[in-house]
Design an enzyme around this catalytic site. Structure first.
Site, PDB file in Angstrom:
ATOM      1  N   ALA A  18      10.393  92.986 -32.218  1.00 25.65           N
ATOM      2  CA  ALA A  18       9.862  91.646 -31.909  1.00 25.65           C
ATOM      3  C   ALA A  18       8.381  91.682 -31.535  1.00 25.65           C
ATOM      4  O   ALA A  18       7.799  90.637 -31.265  1.00 25.65           O
ATOM      5  CB  ALA A  18      10.671  91.025 -30.769  1.00 25.65           C
ATOM      6  N   TYR A 161      12.138 104.706 -48.223  1.00 29.92           N
ATOM      7  CA  TYR A 161      12.154 103.332 -47.697  1.00 29.92           C
ATOM      8  C   TYR A 161      13.120 102.473 -48.527  1.00 29.92           C
ATOM      9  O   TYR A 161      13.993 101.790 -47.974  1.00 29.92           O
ATOM     10  CB  TYR A 161      10.747 102.725 -47.721  1.00 29.92           C
TER      11      TYR A 161
HETATM   12  N1  LIG Z   1       6.178  92.974 -44.495  1.00 31.79           N
HETATM   13  C1  LIG Z   1       6.798  93.172 -45.635  1.00 31.79           C
HETATM   14  O1  LIG Z   1       6.192  93.134 -46.716  1.00 31.79           O
HETATM   15  C2  LIG Z   1       8.296  93.403 -45.635  1.00 31.79           C
HETATM   16  C3  LIG Z   1       8.996  93.194 -46.838  1.00 31.79           C
HETATM   17  C4  LIG Z   1      10.361  93.399 -46.865  1.00 31.79           C
HETATM   18  C5  LIG Z   1      11.018  93.794 -45.709  1.00 31.79           C
HETATM   19  N2  LIG Z   1      10.323  94.003 -44.558  1.00 31.79           N
HETATM   20  C6  LIG Z   1      11.062  94.434 -43.385  1.00 31.79           C
HETATM   21  O2  LIG Z   1      10.853  93.507 -42.356  1.00 31.79           O
HETATM   22  C7  LIG Z   1      11.081  94.130 -41.084  1.00 31.79           C
HETATM   23  C8  LIG Z   1       9.963  93.747 -40.137  1.00 31.79           C
HETATM   24  O3  LIG Z   1       8.767  94.307 -40.609  1.00 31.79           O
HETATM   25  P1  LIG Z   1       7.351  93.558 -40.519  1.00 31.79           P
HETATM   26  O4  LIG Z   1       6.941  93.228 -41.888  1.00 31.79           O
HETATM   27  O5  LIG Z   1       7.405  92.509 -39.505  1.00 31.79           O
HETATM   28  O6  LIG Z   1       6.448  94.808 -40.064  1.00 31.79           O
HETATM   29  P2  LIG Z   1       5.680  95.095 -38.687  1.00 31.79           P
HETATM   30  O7  LIG Z   1       4.738  93.997 -38.385  1.00 31.79           O
HETATM   31  O8  LIG Z   1       5.122  96.473 -38.851  1.00 31.79           O
HETATM   32  O9  LIG Z   1       6.828  95.108 -37.587  1.00 31.79           O
HETATM   33  C9  LIG Z   1       7.718  96.195 -37.434  1.00 31.79           C
HETATM   34  C10 LIG Z   1       8.410  96.080 -36.099  1.00 31.79           C
HETATM   35  O10 LIG Z   1       9.334  97.172 -35.988  1.00 31.79           O
HETATM   36  C11 LIG Z   1       9.158  97.765 -34.729  1.00 31.79           C
HETATM   37  N3  LIG Z   1       9.457  99.202 -34.755  1.00 31.79           N
HETATM   38  C12 LIG Z   1       9.034 100.114 -35.650  1.00 31.79           C
HETATM   39  N4  LIG Z   1       9.431 101.349 -35.282  1.00 31.79           N
HETATM   40  C13 LIG Z   1      10.113 101.190 -34.109  1.00 31.79           C
HETATM   41  C14 LIG Z   1      10.746 102.096 -33.209  1.00 31.79           C
HETATM   42  N5  LIG Z   1      10.761 103.433 -33.412  1.00 31.79           N
HETATM   43  N6  LIG Z   1      11.352 101.608 -32.105  1.00 31.79           N
HETATM   44  C15 LIG Z   1      11.321 100.267 -31.848  1.00 31.79           C
HETATM   45  N7  LIG Z   1      10.747  99.366 -32.664  1.00 31.79           N
HETATM   46  C16 LIG Z   1      10.139  99.826 -33.773  1.00 31.79           C
HETATM   47  C17 LIG Z   1       7.682  97.553 -34.377  1.00 31.79           C
HETATM   48  O11 LIG Z   1       7.511  97.544 -32.959  1.00 31.79           O
HETATM   49  P3  LIG Z   1       6.711  98.662 -32.125  1.00 31.79           P
HETATM   50  O12 LIG Z   1       5.721  99.322 -33.037  1.00 31.79           O
HETATM   51  O13 LIG Z   1       6.076  97.900 -31.002  1.00 31.79           O
HETATM   52  O14 LIG Z   1       7.779  99.584 -31.642  1.00 31.79           O
HETATM   53  C18 LIG Z   1       7.445  96.157 -34.934  1.00 31.79           C
HETATM   54  O15 LIG Z   1       7.769  95.196 -33.975  1.00 31.79           O
HETATM   55  C19 LIG Z   1      11.201  95.628 -41.378  1.00 31.79           C
HETATM   56  O16 LIG Z   1      12.548  96.010 -41.363  1.00 31.79           O
HETATM   57  C20 LIG Z   1      10.630  95.756 -42.779  1.00 31.79           C
HETATM   58  O17 LIG Z   1      11.170  96.856 -43.459  1.00 31.79           O
HETATM   59  C21 LIG Z   1       8.975  93.798 -44.495  1.00 31.79           C
END
Ligand SMILES: NC(=O)c1ccc[n+]([C@@H]2O[C@H](COP(=O)([O-])OP(=O)(O)OC[C@H]3O[C@@H](n4cnc5c(N)ncnc54)[C@H](OP(=O)(O)O)[C@@H]3O)[C@@H](O)[C@H]2O)c1
Length: 279
Positions: A18, A161
């Protein structure tokens, strides 16, 4: 007002990841209907800023911040113990946290690969396993698992991934069938590209390879989350936000694997070898 038919009024939602991107937007949109939010991530400062924003807009909302490293099973256990100690029953689990790693598998760092397996697969499965029994006892609940369109196609230079997201799609589809008469719904969200910190996090230090999907495929985070939550309300098993991305995903389903393999090999010829910047 609660518009989720499978959730009790004044429900409690737990959102992983979040602190940025889709997870923070999920918190903003769910906050209009939830009574309690549990926000999970490693960056507590970011969660604190979000909490201030949410409680200012929704004074009756209770927001708990949990600093959890989803790479670490002990940290996940501590989160579950915390929920038990506080007698918090989670009605809506949003498994959103995730990360990617852009580059060939042979040149990848093991800790990074392991992190994708732990966060994208193991943590999501562990939280579902731990929180589902409570939902089943109450006969109400919803699970939203964030997958990706990357889960629909083997992706050279994004191999692990894509495979982790294929797991999330498959797991969610099967679980949705198992739970179809339980009162608990399961939805997988499969976005195409969204402008968040995801691309930056997925890019290896000093790598020339950048996260650069076709611009026309990008869907704003606000729309992705709106379509996801609408899908949960309508008990949809899979949500692919954005018309163009949805059409592309549907098209992919009808292409036989040998044809996909041919095009993937053809496209890979243009991706070039792994070259760090400056070499
Ligand atoms: N953006 C895209 O293009 C895209 C497309 C398809 C799917 N998704 C999916 O959407 C989801 C959200 O991604 P987003 O695009 O919002 O990317 P983001 O802005 O990088 O957010 C990722 C989130 O995951 C958390 N996270 C990562 N590693 C963690 C860990 N070890 N422990 C706890 N929290 C962790 C991060 O929090 P902290 O770093 O603060 O821990 C951050 O809040 C992911 O599952 C991603 O695979 C994204």
């Amino acid at each position: 007002m609660n518009t989720f038919p499978q959730l009790p009024d004044g429900f409690t939602a737990l959102i992983t990841g979040a602190s940025s991107g889709l997870g923070a937007e999920m918190a903003r949109q769910v906050a209009t209907e939830a009574r309690v939010l549990i926000l999970v991530a490693r960056r507590l400062d970011r969660l604190g800023v979000l909490k201030e924003e949410l409680t200012l807009q929704h004074p009756d909302l209770h927001v708990y911040l949990c600093q959890v490293d989803l790479n670490d099973p002990k940290s996940i256990e501590q989160l579950l113990d915390y929920l038990k100690d506080k007698s918090i029953a989670v009605d809506f689990l949003i498994n959103n946290a995730g990360l990617g790693d852009l580059g060939t598998f042979q040149s990848s760092d093991w800790p990074r690969v392991r992190s994708m397996l732990l966060v994208n697969i193991e943590a999501l499965t562990a939280l579902t396993h731990a929180l589902l029994p409570g939902m089943l006892r109450r006969g109400k609940g919803a699970i939203l698992n964030v997958a990706s369109t990357a889960g629909f196609l083997p992706l050279p230079t994004f191999a692990v991934y894509g495979a982790t997201k294929a797991y999330v799609c498959s797991f969610s589809e099967a679980l949705a069938v198992e739970l179809r008469q339980s009162g608990v719904t399961v939805t997988s969200l499969c976005p195409g590209p969204v402008s968040t910190e995801f691309g930056e996090v997925a890019t290896r230090p000093n790598s020339r390879r950048k996260f650069a999907p076709v611009k026309a495929l990008y869907v704003p985070a606000v729309q992705v989350v709106r379509e996801a939550l609408d899908g949960v309300r309508r008990r949809k098993v899979r949500v692919i936000p954005g018309g163009l991305v949805r059409a592309g995903a549907l098209f992919l389903e009808f292409i036989p694997t040998p044809v996909k393999r041919f095009f993937l090999r053809w496209a890979d010829r243009f991706s070039g070898p792994e070259k760090p910047v400056g070499k």
